[in-house]
Design a protein around this motif. Structure first.
Motif, short mmCIF file in Angstrom:
data_model
loop_
_atom_site.label_atom_id
_atom_site.label_comp_id
_atom_site.label_asym_id
_atom_site.label_seq_id
_atom_site.Cartn_x
_atom_site.Cartn_y
_atom_site.Cartn_z
N UNK A 531 0.84 -1.21 0.00
CA UNK A 531 0.00 0.00 0.00
C UNK A 531 0.87 1.26 0.00
N UNK A 532 1.96 1.20 0.73
CA UNK A 532 2.86 2.36 0.78
C UNK A 532 3.56 2.57 -0.56
N UNK A 533 3.92 1.47 -1.22
CA UNK A 533 4.52 1.60 -2.55
C UNK A 533 3.52 2.20 -3.52
N UNK A 534 2.26 1.75 -3.47
CA UNK A 534 1.22 2.30 -4.35
C UNK A 534 1.04 3.79 -4.09
N UNK A 535 1.03 4.20 -2.82
CA UNK A 535 0.89 5.62 -2.49
C UNK A 535 2.08 6.42 -3.02
#
Length: 699
Positions: A531-535
């Protein structure tokens, strides 16, 4: 004749916990006349040590065949690891496990812990618990090609609920792992598996592990041939001494008939490969120095990470698609030790080509070369990749050829490799369909587990497990597609176009809480990391359709193959990771260490500048991994060190498109279906509306 083993090994042999009666036919390798020249050649450069040890309790002798590299300026006696002595004293992998299983203790002793690995199990305890250790066992099945019958799947599903932790885990080697089995239930679970077409024999331990092959149930001749070859290799290298059945089903042999070519190849000793009159003609008492991994595939299909295996076998066909033989790669492997540069991941390299009728003999010759010459003194260096790295491929080939009895032909030219996931719906080629389902981290649980069981049971489906921790439902009639699709969607098993592209290729090992080797989180941590990579992607302006192959492990052993990832995170401290860069989406290049001990909370400080500059500096369709390799780590480090945040393009207008969070999230979901972000879709809708008004088409 007796031989000194050195102080450490002598102490081990005197340990009453490791003492058992001596057993004959331990496995002295008696070279045939064809291999005498080989022995003479090798001993000039590498000493072979064979010990004939007198038994204190019997007039018969224990025969031990052990091969280790000679070190310069050291004593001449063979040094062996503790595990080697445990194996030798185990009566072909029975003792002391057979006695430890009878005790009331919830755990087994150190020697039995090593022995049970050969039976497909690891002893574990919950590392989240404080105080006394809560011991349990992980069982790993052995499923060549990832094939799982309907009956076996339903059995595994039942066992997970009755004796495990209620979940099934799909592994990166096309098998199941069942966690949380108590010692008192081990025999019940094992015998149930065996009697329902399953096995855990050799899923762990110092022998050939599960043999990979493309999981897709295509009826194409080359795929069928690859899968049959994988099954034959698995049968060839299956232990023969019966220890598994003695321990778990009281000696009852539950085995299917083997193809005659497998039996013939196993028994052939024309080139000195076998231990004559031994219960283990290929393995002997010592088995292999370490685990051994083999994969079989067809050209272009790299669903099996072919270059990461000790042996990679590739079907070669003629212009009509008729199989002619096999290209063979050797020397791949992932495991390493942090900050010990003499340990390293390695890609397999070409060995040569063999005609199709010779593949079992060629594989056996390679295995025997590793058996005889792989290091047994230090398990960190016992994989075949270190033997090849030490010898060089030409010397390795010449030794293998002595055991093979032939010269290898020239490696045939192959097309480029591609990663194939086989997710979604596909034609099998026989009128039926198969459906590949993405399973986050391979963990089947909850509603997903219930629904999969209902579908597999109702339609009497067989399944295949993939090396990317996914599952394939096979032999589906066209008329079943719609109801199955509906049921899957309701359980969260979506068509791949509705799954975040980052998740589709991501993998993680189990790590905490049960793996004793874990340094930090992997499976439990990867959802938040993705999720952090997507953000971060969104922050630097990368499209939703963009993806990077991300693999995370809790330690450097590399079970999720992080060293082939475009972005590999390898645990090296509490909430801390090594960052590896440079793999590619097709899994044909090796990543390298970029940074050490990056704290979990600091990941964005590294990833944000890397992704930002990838978006702005990459060449046409250049993957993230290829970009990092082209740029070079020195330049990338400079970009990270100087990073002050993304440079936003100046805007003349300050437009606030969304007044509330709910509207934004609704538009964002619609946008993702079109590979856009919420802002892009909103602007497109506004522009279209304005244009229609200007053209007099609005209402």
């Amino acid at each position: 004749m007796t031989t000194s083993f050195g102080a450490a090994n002598t102490a081990l042999l005197k340990d009453p916990k490791l003492q058992i009666p001596s057993f004959v036919h331990g496995g002295l390798l008696r070279p045939s006349s064809n291999s005498l020249a080989l022995t003479t050649t090798i001993t000039t450069r590498r000493r072979r040590h064979t010990h004939l040890l007198s038994s204190s309790s019997s007039s018969s002798h224990v025969i031990r065949a052990v091969s280790t590299p000679a070190k310069p300026n050291t004593a001449t006696e063979t040094k062996r690891s503790k595990v080697e002595i445990i194996k030798e004293q185990s009566n072909y992998i029975r003792y002391p496990l057979n006695e430890e299983l009878l005790t009331d203790a919830p755990n087994i002793n150190e020697a039995a812990t090593q022995v049970i690995k050969f039976h497909g199990s690891y002893q574990q305890y919950n590392r989240d618990d404080r105080g006394a250790r809560n011991y349990s066992f992980m069982l790993r099945t052995k499923n060549p090609c990832g094939k799982v019958s309907n009956r076996l799947y339903l059995t595994m599903d039942d066992l997970a609920d009755q004796f495990g932790i209620g979940t099934l885990r799909l592994t990166t080697r096309q098998t199941f792992q069942l966690h949380g089995v108590l010692k008192k239930d081990l025999k019940t679970v094992m015998s149930t598996l065996i009697k329902n077409m399953g096995s855990t024999l050799g899923a762990c331990g110092d022998l050939n592990r599960n043999v990979l092959a493309p999981a897709a149930p295509f009826t194409r001749k080359d795929y069928q041939f690859a899968q049959q070859t994988a099954e034959n290799i698995a049968a060839l290298l299956t232990p023969q001494s019966g220890f598994y059945y003695d321990v778990w089903v009281d000696g009852e042999q539950v085995m299917t008939a083997e193809p005659p070519e497998v039996v013939k190849a196993r028994n052939d000793n024309s080139h000195g490969t076998n231990f004559p009159e031994s219960a283990e003609p290929i393995y002997g008492t010592q088995f292999l120095p370490r685990k051994f991994k083999i994969a079989v595939t067809v050209p272009t299909d790299n669903s099996v990470d072919i270059l990461t295996n000790d042996i990679g076998v590739v079907v070669v066909t003629d212009d009509e698609g008729e199989p002619q033989g096999f290209n063979i790669y050797v020397g791949g492997g992932m495991g390493r030790t942090h900050r010990l540069e003499t340990t390293f991941p390695r890609l397999g390299e070409p060995l040569g080509f063999v005609p199709k009728e010779d593949i079992l003999y060629a594989v056996k010759a390679i295995v025997v070369t590793q058996r005889e010459h792989g290091r047994r003194d230090d398990r960190k260096y016992s994989r075949m990749k270190y033997l090849i790295d030490s010898w060089g491929i030409e010397k390795f080939k010449s030794v293998v050829e002595q055991y093979y009895g032939k010269k290898f032909e020239s490696f045939r030219e192959l097309p480029e490799w591609e990663f194939k996931s086989y997710l979604g719906w596909h034609e099998q080629g026989d009128g039926s369909l198969f459906c590949g389902l993405h399973v986050d981290n391979g963990r089947i649980k909850g509603k997903m587990k219930t629904t999969l069981r209902e579908i597999i049971e109702k339609y009497d489906l067989s399944v295949r497990l993939t090396p990317n921790q996914n599952i394939i439902l096979c032999d589906i009639r066209n008329s079943w597609k719609r109801p199955i699709t509906t049921a899957l969607a309701q359980a969260g098993l979506l068509h791949p176009r509705y799954v975040d592209p980052l998740n589709l290729t991501a993998m993680a090992c189990p790590a905490f809480p049960l793996c004793p080797l874990a340094i930090t989180e992997a499976e439990r941590g990867i959802p938040d990391i993705l999720k952090r990579v997507r953000a971060t992607f969104e922050k630097v302006g990368l499209k939703y359709s963009e993806s990077v192959v991300i693999r995370i492990t809790g330690c450097p052993n590399g079970c999720a193959r992080p060293y082939m990832a475009e972005l590999g995170l390898v645990g090296d401290g509490p909430n801390s990771y090594q960052i590896w860069l440079g793999g590619n989406p097709n899994q044909t290049s090796l990543a390298r260490t970029f940074m050490n001990k990056v704290k979990l909370q600091d990941l964005e400080k590294v990833l944000e500048p890397l992704f930002y500059h990838w978006k702005r500096r990459r060449q046409s369709k250049e993957s993230f991994g290829d970009f990092t390799t082209r740029m070079g780590f020195e330049k990338l480090q400079e970009l990270v060190d100087k990073w002050e945040g993304p440079v936003l393009a100046p805007s003349r207008y300050n437009l606030k498109l969304f007044a509330d969070k709910e509207t934004y999230e609704a538009v964002d979901q619609l946008a993702k279906l079109q590979n856009k972000n919420a802002h892009q879709l909103a602007m497109e809708v506004i522009r279209n509306f304005v244009a229609s008004q200007q053209n007099g088409k609005g209402e």
